[in-house]
Write a protein that holds these residues in place. Structure first.
Motif, mmCIF file in Angstrom:
data_model
loop_
_atom_site.group_PDB
_atom_site.id
_atom_site.type_symbol
_atom_site.label_atom_id
_atom_site.label_comp_id
_atom_site.label_asym_id
_atom_site.label_seq_id
_atom_site.Cartn_x
_atom_site.Cartn_y
_atom_site.Cartn_z
ATOM 1 N N UNK A 116 -9.048 -7.297 2.065
ATOM 2 C CA UNK A 116 -8.946 -5.845 2.092
ATOM 3 C C UNK A 116 -7.539 -5.393 2.447
ATOM 4 N N UNK A 117 -7.184 -4.203 1.959
ATOM 5 C CA UNK A 117 -5.907 -3.554 2.283
ATOM 6 C C UNK A 117 -6.098 -2.054 2.109
ATOM 7 N N UNK A 118 -5.177 -1.269 2.664
ATOM 8 C CA UNK A 118 -5.251 0.190 2.567
ATOM 9 C C UNK A 118 -3.897 0.776 2.190
ATOM 10 N N UNK A 119 -3.954 1.853 1.398
ATOM 11 C CA UNK A 119 -2.755 2.633 1.110
ATOM 12 C C UNK A 119 -3.095 4.112 1.112
ATOM 13 N N UNK A 120 -2.053 4.936 1.243
ATOM 14 C CA UNK A 120 -2.210 6.386 1.154
ATOM 15 C C UNK A 120 -1.389 6.883 -0.019
ATOM 16 N N UNK A 121 -1.961 7.814 -0.776
ATOM 17 C CA UNK A 121 -1.214 8.432 -1.872
ATOM 18 C C UNK A 121 -0.208 9.420 -1.275
ATOM 19 N N UNK A 122 0.610 10.090 -2.090
ATOM 20 C CA UNK A 122 1.629 10.985 -1.546
ATOM 21 C C UNK A 122 1.103 12.133 -0.675
#
Length: 146
Positions: A116-122
């Motif tokens: 698993x990993x996480x990112x945020x959009x702009x």
């Protein structure tokens, strides 16, 4: 009775053009229904739409904040893209990074047995990219169970 399904997820966009361009940089294609004022992306099983934040709040009968700049913060919801192989988590995170995402959590082996990993959009909409070894997908790529 309300049908037990999610058909459409709409993200309120403060800068729709920028947010739309981000998802296009991920390689997502928007539909012919998209315009400068509204954007729709077809995903496996659910449509993802982008709509001006203030218009979305007003349409739902909510008050709109008066400031034009929002400080990024967690809104208590995450969206997820589940992939078919563990190494695809890493590939997806690199694609998100190249598209301008903020990586919140690098890919790791998860306590529940997946990756698993996480990112945020702009606009700080939080996305998880995950591989679950027990996930079942249909022929369109929609996850049916895990």
């Amino acid at each position: 009775m309300i049908p037990q399904r999610v058909s459409l997820v709409t993200l309120g966009a403060r800068d729709l053009a920028n947010l739309r361009a981000f998802y296009q940089r991920l390689g997502w294609e928007d539909t012919p229904a998209s315009s400068d004022d509204y954007s729709v992306f077809t995903t496996a099983g659910v449509l993802l739409s982008l709509y001006p934040y203030k218009d979305l709040a007003l349409d739902a009968g909510l008050s709109v904040e008066t400031t034009t700049e929002a400080k990024p913060s967690f809104r208590g919801i995450t969206l997820a893209v589940n992939v078919e192989e563990p190494e695809l988590v890493d590939v997806a995170i690199e694609k998100a990074r190249a598209a301008g995402a903020t990586i919140l959590k690098e890919p790791v082996e998860a306590f529940w047995g997946g990756r698993s990993a996480y990112f945020a959009d702009p606009e700080f909409n939080v996305w998880e990219v995950a591989w679950n070894p027990s996930a079942v997908f249909d022929e369109t790529g929609a996850m049916l169970s895990f």
